[in-house]
Design a protein around this motif. Structure first.
Motif, mmCIF file in Angstrom:
data_model
loop_
_atom_site.group_PDB
_atom_site.id
_atom_site.type_symbol
_atom_site.label_atom_id
_atom_site.label_comp_id
_atom_site.label_asym_id
_atom_site.label_seq_id
_atom_site.Cartn_x
_atom_site.Cartn_y
_atom_site.Cartn_z
ATOM 1 N N VAL A 43 24.317 70.037 -3.679
ATOM 2 C CA VAL A 43 25.666 69.823 -3.143
ATOM 3 C C VAL A 43 26.626 69.459 -4.268
ATOM 4 C CG1 VAL A 43 27.046 68.321 -1.659
ATOM 5 C CG2 VAL A 43 24.848 69.207 -0.854
ATOM 6 N N ARG A 44 26.179 68.624 -5.178
ATOM 7 C CA ARG A 44 27.052 68.238 -6.294
ATOM 8 C C ARG A 44 27.376 69.437 -7.167
ATOM 9 N NH1 ARG A 44 26.979 62.772 -9.800
ATOM 10 N NH2 ARG A 44 28.596 63.370 -11.287
ATOM 11 N N GLU A 45 26.380 70.233 -7.493
ATOM 12 C CA GLU A 45 26.619 71.416 -8.332
ATOM 13 C C GLU A 45 27.541 72.416 -7.632
ATOM 14 O OE1 GLU A 45 22.777 72.903 -9.192
ATOM 15 O OE2 GLU A 45 22.334 71.401 -10.754
ATOM 16 N N ALA A 46 27.425 72.492 -6.302
ATOM 17 C CA ALA A 46 28.296 73.411 -5.562
ATOM 18 C C ALA A 46 29.749 72.953 -5.630
ATOM 19 C CB ALA A 46 27.835 73.505 -4.114
ATOM 20 N N ALA A 47 29.974 71.632 -5.541
ATOM 21 C CA ALA A 47 31.340 71.120 -5.628
ATOM 22 C C ALA A 47 31.906 71.306 -7.029
ATOM 23 C CB ALA A 47 31.352 69.642 -5.243
ATOM 24 N N GLU A 48 31.076 71.083 -8.049
ATOM 25 C CA GLU A 48 31.544 71.271 -9.419
ATOM 26 C C GLU A 48 31.794 72.754 -9.714
ATOM 27 O OE1 GLU A 48 28.460 69.469 -11.641
ATOM 28 O OE2 GLU A 48 29.293 67.411 -11.501
ATOM 29 N N GLY A 49 31.081 73.630 -9.008
ATOM 30 C CA GLY A 49 31.283 75.063 -9.217
ATOM 31 C C GLY A 49 32.653 75.550 -8.787
ATOM 32 N N THR A 50 33.323 74.803 -7.935
ATOM 33 C CA THR A 50 34.681 75.173 -7.520
ATOM 34 C C THR A 50 35.736 74.696 -8.498
ATOM 35 O OG1 THR A 50 34.937 73.143 -6.201
ATOM 36 C CG2 THR A 50 33.981 75.077 -5.099
ATOM 37 N N LEU A 81 30.327 62.413 -1.212
ATOM 38 C CA LEU A 81 30.778 63.041 -2.450
ATOM 39 C C LEU A 81 32.208 62.582 -2.723
ATOM 40 C CD1 LEU A 81 29.364 65.193 -4.311
ATOM 41 C CD2 LEU A 81 30.878 66.870 -3.242
ATOM 42 N N ARG A 82 32.470 62.092 -3.932
ATOM 43 C CA ARG A 82 33.819 61.676 -4.308
ATOM 44 C C ARG A 82 34.287 62.531 -5.476
ATOM 45 N NH1 ARG A 82 31.890 55.997 -3.474
ATOM 46 N NH2 ARG A 82 32.942 55.213 -1.607
ATOM 47 N N THR A 83 35.501 63.009 -5.360
ATOM 48 C CA THR A 83 36.077 63.863 -6.396
ATOM 49 C C THR A 83 37.436 63.329 -6.812
ATOM 50 O OG1 THR A 83 37.221 65.308 -4.827
ATOM 51 C CG2 THR A 83 34.918 65.842 -5.349
ATOM 52 N N GLU A 84 38.019 63.994 -7.787
ATOM 53 C CA GLU A 84 39.368 63.666 -8.210
ATOM 54 C C GLU A 84 40.368 64.064 -7.129
ATOM 55 O OE1 GLU A 84 40.359 66.038 -11.581
ATOM 56 O OE2 GLU A 84 39.680 67.895 -10.642
ATOM 57 N N GLN A 85 41.648 63.798 -7.379
ATOM 58 C CA GLN A 85 42.677 64.176 -6.407
ATOM 59 C C GLN A 85 42.779 65.703 -6.341
ATOM 60 O OE1 GLN A 85 44.572 61.402 -5.104
ATOM 61 N NE2 GLN A 85 45.183 62.814 -3.491
ATOM 62 N N THR A 95 45.433 71.044 -1.253
ATOM 63 C CA THR A 95 44.875 71.552 0.003
ATOM 64 C C THR A 95 43.907 72.705 -0.225
ATOM 65 O OG1 THR A 95 46.920 70.911 1.111
ATOM 66 C CG2 THR A 95 45.470 72.435 2.278
ATOM 67 N N ASP A 96 44.258 73.646 -1.100
ATOM 68 C CA ASP A 96 43.388 74.792 -1.348
ATOM 69 C C ASP A 96 42.079 74.368 -2.012
ATOM 70 O OD1 ASP A 96 45.341 76.402 -0.259
ATOM 71 O OD2 ASP A 96 46.257 76.870 -2.217
ATOM 72 N N ALA A 97 42.172 73.489 -3.013
ATOM 73 C CA ALA A 97 40.955 73.027 -3.689
ATOM 74 C C ALA A 97 40.068 72.231 -2.738
ATOM 75 C CB ALA A 97 41.332 72.183 -4.903
ATOM 76 N N GLU A 98 40.682 71.454 -1.862
ATOM 77 C CA GLU A 98 39.902 70.690 -0.889
ATOM 78 C C GLU A 98 39.142 71.606 0.061
ATOM 79 O OE1 GLU A 98 40.788 67.511 2.727
ATOM 80 O OE2 GLU A 98 42.247 67.761 1.107
ATOM 81 N N ARG A 99 39.792 72.680 0.517
ATOM 82 C CA ARG A 99 39.131 73.630 1.411
ATOM 83 C C ARG A 99 37.993 74.342 0.688
ATOM 84 N NH1 ARG A 99 43.186 76.408 2.403
ATOM 85 N NH2 ARG A 99 43.941 75.164 4.174
ATOM 86 N N ALA A 100 38.193 74.663 -0.573
ATOM 87 C CA ALA A 100 37.149 75.356 -1.337
ATOM 88 C C ALA A 100 35.917 74.465 -1.507
ATOM 89 C CB ALA A 100 37.696 75.778 -2.696
ATOM 90 N N VAL A 101 36.134 73.185 -1.795
ATOM 91 C CA VAL A 101 35.006 72.256 -1.944
ATOM 92 C C VAL A 101 34.275 72.088 -0.623
ATOM 93 C CG1 VAL A 101 34.390 69.868 -2.449
ATOM 94 C CG2 VAL A 101 36.042 71.047 -3.894
ATOM 95 N N THR A 102 35.021 72.028 0.470
ATOM 96 C CA THR A 102 34.398 71.876 1.793
ATOM 97 C C THR A 102 33.483 73.049 2.106
ATOM 98 O OG1 THR A 102 36.311 70.616 2.590
ATOM 99 C CG2 THR A 102 34.857 71.604 4.255
ATOM 100 N N ASP A 103 33.952 74.241 1.863
ATOM 101 C CA ASP A 103 33.130 75.427 2.137
ATOM 102 C C ASP A 103 31.902 75.466 1.228
ATOM 103 O OD1 ASP A 103 34.977 76.147 4.044
ATOM 104 O OD2 ASP A 103 36.092 77.496 2.701
ATOM 105 N N ALA A 104 32.074 75.089 -0.027
ATOM 106 C CA ALA A 104 30.970 75.167 -0.988
ATOM 107 C C ALA A 104 29.873 74.162 -0.652
ATOM 108 C CB ALA A 104 31.496 74.942 -2.398
#
Length: 412
Positions: free
Chosen positions: A137-144, A161-165, A168-177
């Motif tokens: 899951v972490r690698e998938a989020a970093e892949g975006t 999972l905690r990420t930087e700010q 909207t588009d980046a948030e949706r991409a991380v959610t799907d990944a």
């Protein structure tokens, strides 16, 4: 009155019986009562009461030879028969403390802190998952392209999972990944965005609470004891804050709201331990000018040793459960939510124990030794001891005849 009433007891016949219930049968021999009580008492109880053991041989001076019993360490510390010269080595303590504090300040300035999402702002994602899926899951989020601040298991079956700010588009991409990596539906992913302004509000409230706490501490110590003790307590509190913050900076643990709560907790503990020592210092130095039995610094050092075992026992008992949280909960079990609070408590409690014993009282003693009354007391004590040494030296000199021997033994 009859003749039997006026007869002497020695004139009574042997067969005469004393009627039960009269004053006569209440008369007992005091020696027999003491003997019976002594025989029934335990030998150790007799020794503790200052009475001789049964069958103990008398000493040469007519007293009773008693076995020597070694006093406990706490008893010898309380009586001043053993202990640490904390006040006497204050210069060395200041130097060691200054080196440690400077290292902590340098770490805070050049290395900085690892602020969590609550302070730096960012996004958090919660989704069902196991520890085996955490890396994927972490690698998938970093892949975006998102920078992952932390990834951990909470509640046994949830990935946090905690990420930087993120926008909207980046948030949706991380959610799907992350949903694809965990094999769940994107609707099962809980998203949350935290603004950095919220963290700033927490910081401001914590600073206000700290300021109010320090003002209350200064007022209480100045009224209950004296202003110089308030200075010593505040110096110890500043030491605890800087040392704990420096260790946090060196290790790189994430600063969260739990860290702020831990800071306020350790301040209360450190103050409690310091007040215990100061209360004993105040007791030992009361009416010290009249007796001139010891200097102010010596009385303060005696107070530190008298409360030393209590301070150590209290600190150890407080550190044991916190060590369980830090090393077992966060280290072995991997519960990341505990390590933020456990680290600040562990370091803060240890620093508070050190400062209350080795820092607060020496500071107060050095400030008090600048007062004219305390300096005059020191001169009186030194003069009294010098006189006692001279008198003792004369008394121990070998007399030349019986007349001079009698004159040397006359008390001054």
């Amino acid at each position: 009155m009859t003749r039997d009433d006026v007869r002497d007891p020695e004139d009574r016949e042997a067969g005469d019986e004393i009627p039960v219930g009269t004053d006569a049968d209440e008369v007992q021999d005091a020696g027999e009562v003491v003997a019976e009580a002594t025989e029934s008492a335990d030998e150790e109880a007799l020794v503790d009461a200052g009475l001789p053991r049964q069958g103990a041989r008398p000493a040469k001076d007519g007293g009773v030879r008693r076995p020597e019993r070694r006093a406990s360490l706490s008893h010898r510390l309380y009586n001043g028969e053993a202990g640490l010269d904390v006040v006497g080595h204050s210069r060395l303590i200041y130097k060691v403390t200054a080196v440690v504090v400077l290292l902590c300040i340098a770490s805070m300035v050049f290395r900085g802190f690892n602020f969590g999402i609550d302070f730096a702002g960012g996004n958090s994602f919660r989704l069902p998952g196991t520890s085996e899926q955490l890396v994927e899951v972490r690698e998938a989020a970093e892949g975006t392209g998102a920078e992952v601040a932390s990834a951990q298991i909470v509640g046994g079956n949830t990935i946090l999972l905690r990420t930087e700010q993120l926008d909207t588009d980046a948030e949706r991409a991380v959610t799907d990944a992350v949903a694809a990596a965990a094999g769940v539906d994107p609707s099962d992913v809980s998203e949350e965005a935290v603004s950095a302004e919220w963290g700033n509000d927490i910081t401001d409230q914590a600073l206000i609470a700290l300021a109010v706490f320090l003002v209350a501490v200064i007022a209480f110590l100045a009224l209950r004891f004296e202003p110089k003790m308030a200075v010593g307590a505040i110096a110890a509190l500043v030491h605890d804050i800087v040392l704990t913050a420096g260790v946090y900076s060196l290790i790189g643990f994430e600063v969260t709201p739990s860290t702020v709560i831990g800071f306020l907790t350790i301040l209360g503990f450190s103050l409690y331990d310091t007040v215990v020592v100061f209360d004993k210092v105040d007791e030992n130095t009361k009416d010290l000018e009249r007796s001139a039995r010891m200097t102010w610094s010596e009385a303060a050092n005696l107070a530190v040793n008298q409360t030393l075992m209590r301070s150590i026992n209290t600190s150890v008992i407080a550190l044991l459960p916190v060590a369980g949280l830090l090393f077992v909960g966060a280290g072995l079990l991997g519960v990341g939510t505990l390590k933020d609070l456990a680290l600040v408590l562990f370091v803060g409690l240890a620093a508070g124990a050190y400062s209350s014993i080795f820092l607060a009282t020496p500071i107060v003693a050095d400030l008090k030794e600048r007062e004219p009354e305390v300096r005059a007391l020191r001169r009186r004590v030194q003069a009294r001891r010098s006189s006692a040494l001279r008198t003792g030296g004369v008394r121990t000199a070998a007399p030349t005849n019986s007349t001079s021997a009698r004159s040397l033994c006359v008390p001054t």
